[in-house]
Design a protein around this motif. Structure first.
Motif, mmCIF file in Angstrom:
data_model
loop_
_atom_site.group_PDB
_atom_site.id
_atom_site.type_symbol
_atom_site.label_atom_id
_atom_site.label_comp_id
_atom_site.label_asym_id
_atom_site.label_seq_id
_atom_site.Cartn_x
_atom_site.Cartn_y
_atom_site.Cartn_z
ATOM 1 N N TYR A 8 0.828 -1.205 0.000
ATOM 2 C CA TYR A 8 0.000 0.000 0.000
ATOM 3 C C TYR A 8 0.861 1.253 0.000
ATOM 4 O O TYR A 8 0.589 2.211 -0.713
ATOM 5 C CB TYR A 8 -0.929 0.000 1.225
ATOM 6 C CG TYR A 8 -1.751 1.246 1.347
ATOM 7 C CD1 TYR A 8 -2.834 1.473 0.511
ATOM 8 C CD2 TYR A 8 -1.435 2.202 2.302
ATOM 9 C CE1 TYR A 8 -3.587 2.632 0.625
ATOM 10 C CE2 TYR A 8 -2.166 3.360 2.431
ATOM 11 C CZ TYR A 8 -3.249 3.566 1.583
ATOM 12 O OH TYR A 8 -3.974 4.723 1.700
ATOM 13 N N GLU A 9 1.910 1.222 0.788
ATOM 14 C CA GLU A 9 2.803 2.371 0.871
ATOM 15 C C GLU A 9 3.521 2.617 -0.450
ATOM 16 O O GLU A 9 3.717 3.760 -0.857
ATOM 17 C CB GLU A 9 3.827 2.102 1.987
ATOM 18 C CG GLU A 9 4.618 3.272 2.418
ATOM 19 C CD GLU A 9 5.469 2.923 3.616
ATOM 20 O OE1 GLU A 9 5.276 3.572 4.660
ATOM 21 O OE2 GLU A 9 6.315 2.013 3.512
ATOM 22 N N TYR A 12 0.868 4.089 -3.078
ATOM 23 C CA TYR A 12 0.271 5.380 -2.764
ATOM 24 C C TYR A 12 1.129 6.484 -3.370
ATOM 25 O O TYR A 12 2.313 6.608 -3.078
ATOM 26 C CB TYR A 12 0.174 5.535 -1.235
ATOM 27 C CG TYR A 12 -0.601 6.745 -0.792
ATOM 28 C CD1 TYR A 12 -1.926 6.921 -1.163
ATOM 29 C CD2 TYR A 12 -0.003 7.698 0.009
ATOM 30 C CE1 TYR A 12 -2.638 8.034 -0.743
ATOM 31 C CE2 TYR A 12 -0.698 8.814 0.435
ATOM 32 C CZ TYR A 12 -2.018 8.974 0.053
ATOM 33 O OH TYR A 12 -2.722 10.076 0.457
ATOM 34 N N ALA A 15 2.878 9.460 -1.114
ATOM 35 C CA ALA A 15 3.720 9.072 0.020
ATOM 36 C C ALA A 15 5.155 9.524 -0.242
ATOM 37 O O ALA A 15 5.787 9.088 -1.174
ATOM 38 C CB ALA A 15 3.677 7.564 0.235
ATOM 39 N N ALA A 18 8.342 6.587 3.355
ATOM 40 C CA ALA A 18 7.895 5.201 3.463
ATOM 41 C C ALA A 18 8.220 4.684 4.867
ATOM 42 O O ALA A 18 9.238 4.034 5.082
ATOM 43 C CB ALA A 18 8.572 4.354 2.391
ATOM 44 N N THR A 21 8.017 0.703 5.316
ATOM 45 C CA THR A 21 9.142 0.094 4.614
ATOM 46 C C THR A 21 10.448 0.359 5.369
ATOM 47 O O THR A 21 11.276 -0.534 5.528
ATOM 48 C CB THR A 21 9.243 0.649 3.182
ATOM 49 O OG1 THR A 21 7.996 0.453 2.521
ATOM 50 C CG2 THR A 21 10.333 -0.027 2.402
#
Length: 148
Positions: A8-9, A12, A15, A18, A21
């Motif tokens: 998802y990160e 997106y 973003a 992160a 992550t």
């Protein structure tokens, strides 16, 4: 869930940091084997509901191989961990703990040696810099009259 958050990160568009992550990469740098997972569990950083500690270590090592962390996220935490690891005091205490806390006899021997060293230091101090007493006058009298 961790892999879904990372995906998802990455998907997106807005973003710019992160965080998940970067946190996963930080944990990957901290975890190499099951003993590392055990230490992190005891510290309250991880909760292991996946299986054994070795499986969790293997999972983080597999996840972290292709991840690229955001540059500044958790950078301060990495610096503090490295600073703590390289500290002379922490290295000394961990060596003392490893060598002398293995058995109670080794600990008592270390404690006895430290007490003996401390007491001999006090004795040396008071021998060299003792306060003036009435016996000093008596000794000076005997030295001057009896050629001692």
């Amino acid at each position: 869930m961790l892999l879904n958050l990372i995906a998802y990160e990455m998907c997106y568009l807005n973003a710019y940091e992160a965080w998940v992550t970067s946190y996963t990469c930080l944990l990957d740098t901290l975890i190499d084997n099951g003993e590392d997972v055990k230490a992190l569990r005891k510290a309250g950083v991880l909760e292991n509901s996946l299986g054994s500690d070795e499986e969790v270590a293997k999972l983080f090592n597999e996840i972290g191989t292709n991840l690229v962390p955001y540059k500044s996220a958790y950078l301060n935490a990495k610096r503090e961990i490295q600073k703590h690891y390289e500290s002379w005091r922490n290295t000394l205490f961990s060596q003392l703990k490893k060598e002398y806390v293995k058995s109670p006899w080794a600990f008592f021997a270390l404690l006895g040696a430290l007490i003996a060293l401390l007491l001999s230091g006090f004795q040396t101090y008071f021998t060299v810099w003792s306060p003036k007493s009435t016996c000093d006058d008596l000794c000076m009298f005997f030295k001057s009259n009896h050629h001692l």
